[in-house]
Design an enzyme around this catalytic site. Structure first.
Site, PDB file in Angstrom:
ATOM      1  N   GLU A   1       1.604   0.441  -5.468  1.00 54.83           N
ATOM      2  CA  GLU A   1       1.024   1.637  -5.265  1.00 54.83           C
ATOM      3  C   GLU A   1       2.884   2.216  -5.287  1.00 54.83           C
ATOM      4  O   GLU A   1       3.228   3.267  -4.280  1.00 54.83           O
ATOM      5  CB  GLU A   1      -0.016   2.003  -4.477  1.00 54.83           C
ATOM      6  CG  GLU A   1      -0.946   1.829  -4.587  1.00 54.83           C
ATOM      7  CD  GLU A   1      -2.427   1.740  -3.260  1.00 54.83           C
ATOM      8  OE1 GLU A   1      -2.965   2.003  -4.320  1.00 54.83           O
ATOM      9  OE2 GLU A   1      -1.708   2.098  -2.101  1.00 54.83           O
TER      10      GLU A   1
ATOM     11  N   ASP B   1       0.805  -1.446   0.206  1.00 51.48           N
ATOM     12  CA  ASP B   1      -0.146  -0.156   0.252  1.00 51.48           C
ATOM     13  C   ASP B   1       1.116   0.958  -0.014  1.00 51.48           C
ATOM     14  O   ASP B   1       2.133   1.004   0.920  1.00 51.48           O
ATOM     15  CB  ASP B   1      -0.988   0.410   1.581  1.00 51.48           C
ATOM     16  CG  ASP B   1      -1.664   1.198   1.704  1.00 51.48           C
ATOM     17  OD1 ASP B   1      -2.747   1.074   0.464  1.00 51.48           O
ATOM     18  OD2 ASP B   1      -1.203   1.959   2.434  1.00 51.48           O
TER      19      ASP B   1
END
Ligand code: CA
Length: 654
Positions: A379, A350
């Site tokens: 990400e 994340d």
């Protein structure tokens, strides 16, 4: 992850500048107090329990023992100073079943905190647990991982544990709905007898299940002692980094239950031929001011701005200082714990763009020693944090992050339009000008030409997707941006979006329910929305079995044709050629047995125009339909005419 949680204000747990003679912010501190041992936390045997804490700035440290997850201390034990800022306690005898916390004196301040190295905890994760964690292993553990010849063969299916099974129509045993065990259940059937849960996922033909965070998250988000219906959260607010979340277990009060049941889910996935990716959140903690990390070594674990307030690139109130050696060690050790104790097959980071490059490379190297088929993706957004962007694991640094894939947001936005401007369409629903973005996705985000290039050095570094848990689902976005379209037209646009994802070079990711055109009723950020918004709606799935079959055919097409899964950027540049087509379409060939494909040549046409399109086919032999036959109006004498809004694939067999 796009979550905005309300956070309480600043609180002090001791002055980081005055303790232990060295400022925790100094390089000298890192050099003197770098502990490299693998025994932080509890080492348990029946004969003795040894507990080691890293807390260089504490002047005193204690282990507070409890005989229950609640109630008063059973005993408080003085820890002695160990090497490199660690503290040690040896307890003789068998301490299985006890709980503990640390109590440290930092400056004038006493702080009590949970062990960052806790591998098991009591309800709500407020006390760590001592015991033999192997007792939590299910039968036949470790499970046998399904084979994965190459990362390029991956098709990811992203799902939230609770969403998968909470719908009463899921057919999943009521006591297991919303739990690890619900998703592990076999033979579940929904409306019209359709397979649900894991049966449904396995049936699609995907290779990896990616679970939204399953590590323990904040009690403020979901109170594990409360009735399960009372709150919902995605779980991007970590509390204990190396322990499963209690609300997904059938008994959050039993420290072993959550461990055993997550392992049962992983084993069930493996038995069904599915690998498992965990979504891990190492960019921030639930509360940067009150986290155990902040209590044990104030000032060390988080990034700070010059004014002394917390860096907040995450938008969640704090950013972990992953570049600090002992923070890096905690993260690397945590990943290795999940990889070894839970036998998982991949990690999705994340807000990876907040983590430093060296930490990600360290993780890649250590996992390569363990099992190089473990996938890493993240990400890699380019974000503002108190660390230079050039040091962060973001898209701009992909060239020096081999073996780590990053989400291709350019492709995502080209397909369905800007996620933050609901009315703006993408390629599949009207925006011709987005076709170059599609081409950048088709080529796997590599440097294909001067204008068609993104961040990736190799195609395995790109995750292609049209939707994920964040932002509007594709169905909702299409509905918002083309309100005049009929249901049938919306479905054609949606199918084309999925078709582009599954024929592009790189690694495709599907959002759970994408195969039946999942809707969240227009909710853009459903991180704490009720089940009614987030649950997989198995009735909708039953009603849209045609769409489900279409998705299965797309996955089967990808699996049958290695030309869609080329391994190197050179192969893509060598075999993929864009072909002439109308302005609201993209056409290309994969030529000359690309990737040892069984077909000599493939011709792929994405027609996003509302009316039919006619193209002249390259003179490479006799073109025959391979996919989308019902959308072909005419195929004759080197000319192809297709219906509006569809994908068609042709082949020259040999
Ligand atoms: Ca929790």
């Amino acid at each position: 992850m796009a979550v905005q949680q309300e956070k309480p204000g600043k609180i002090d747990y001791g002055d980081a500048r005055l303790t232990a003679g060295l400022s925790v912010f100094s390089g000298a501190f890192d050099a003197v107090y770098h502990y490299e041992g693998d025994d932080l936390g509890v080492v348990y045997t029946k004969e003795r329990t040894v507990i080691r804490l890293w807390a260089p700035t504490a002047s005193e440290a204690y282990v507070v023992l409890y005989d229950s997850w609640r109630g008063q201390p059973f005993r408080t034990c003085n820890m002695s100073r160990g090497e490199h800022g660690t503290w040690l306690l040896q307890l003789d005898g068998d301490w299985a079943g006890f709980y503990y916390t640390y109590k440290v004196l930092v400056g004038e301040q006493w702080n009590e905190a949970v062990d960052p190295y806790a591998k098991a905890v009591g309800v709500n994760g407020d006390r760590a647990y001592i015991g033999d964690l192997r007792a939590a292993d299910p039968d036949a553990w470790p499970s046998q991982k399904p084979p994965l010849a190459s990362p390029h063969d991956t098709v990811i299916y992203e799902i939230h544990v609770r969403d998968a099974t909470i719908d009463p129509e899921s057919g999943i045993s009521e006591r297991w709905r919303g739990k690890f065990l619900g998703l592990a259940e076999r033979g579940t059937r929904g409306p019209n007898g359709i397979p649900t849960g894991l049966d449904h996922i396995a049936d699609l033909g995907v290779t990896h299940v990616q679970l939204l965070p399953v590590a323990d998250y904040s009690t403020q988000s979901v109170d594990e002692t409360a009735r399960p219906q009372s709150a919902y959260n995605w779980g991007y607010d970590p509390k204990n980094l190396q322990v499963p979340e209690g609300s997904y277990s059938t008994d959050p009060y039993d420290p072993l239950a959550r461990i055993r049941e997550l392992k049962q889910l992983i084993a069930a996935c493996h038995e069904r031929g599915l690998r498992v990716i965990l979504d891990v959140v190492y960019n921030h903690m639930y509360d940067g001011y009150r986290a155990s990390l902040a209590k044990l070594v104030p000032g060390y674990y988080f990034r700070y701005k010059n004014d002394g307030t917390l860096s907040d690139g995450s938008g969640c109130g704090n950013d972990l200082a992953t570049e600090r050696p002992m923070v890096r060690k905690l993260i690397v050790d945590s990943v290795l714990h999940w990889a070894t104790a839970y036998n998982v097959d991949g990690f999705r980071f994340d807000l990876m763009g907040l983590l430093d490059r060296e930490t990600m490379l360290d993780i890649r190297n250590k996992l390569d020693e363990l099992d190089p088929s473990i996938l890493l993706l993240g990400e890699g957004w380019i974000m503002d944090t108190e660390l230079p962007r050039s040091m962060c694991a973001n898209q701009a640094q992909a060239a020096v992050l081999p073996g780590i894939a990053q989400f291709n947001d350019c492709m995502r936005d080209a397909i369905k339009g800007d996620p933050f401007e609901p009315a703006k369409p993408g390629f599949v629903n009207g925006a011709k000008e987005r076709r170059e973005g599609i081409m950048k996705g088709v080529t796997g985000g590599i440097s294909y030409s001067e204008s068609i290039r993104l961040f990736a050095k190799e195609p395995s570094q790109t995750i292609n997707y049209a939707e994920c848990h964040d932002n509007y689902t594709m169905w909702d976005k299409l509905t918002l941006s083309t309100p005049e379209a009929t249901e049938e037209t919306l479905a054609r646009m949606h199918r084309l979006g999925s078709a582009i994802v599954l024929t592009s070079q790189g690694i495709p990711l599907l959002h759970a329910g994408q195969e039946f055109m999942r809707t969240k009723n227009g909710v853009e950020n459903s991180y704490k929305s009720p089940d009614a918004i987030n649950r997989l709606d198995w009735r909708r799935c039953a009603e849209r079995q045609e769409d489900v079959r279409y998705m299965k055919r797309l996955i089967a097409l990808r699996k049958a044709h290695p030309a869609f899964r080329l391994h190197t950027a050179d192969e893509i540049r060598g075999h993929l050629r864009f072909e002439a087509c109308p302005p609201h379409a993209v056409a290309y060939t994969l030529r000359d047995y690309a990737g040892d494909d069984p077909s000599r040549h493939l011709y792929i046409l994405y027609n996003a125009g509302e009316s039919h399109a006619t193209v002249a086919l390259p003179a490479l032999g006799e073109w025959r339909p391979l996919f989308g036959q019902s959308d072909i109006e005419k195929l004759h004498a080197g000319q192809l005419t297709v219906r509006g809004i569809c994908m068609v694939v042709l082949e020259v067999a040999d």
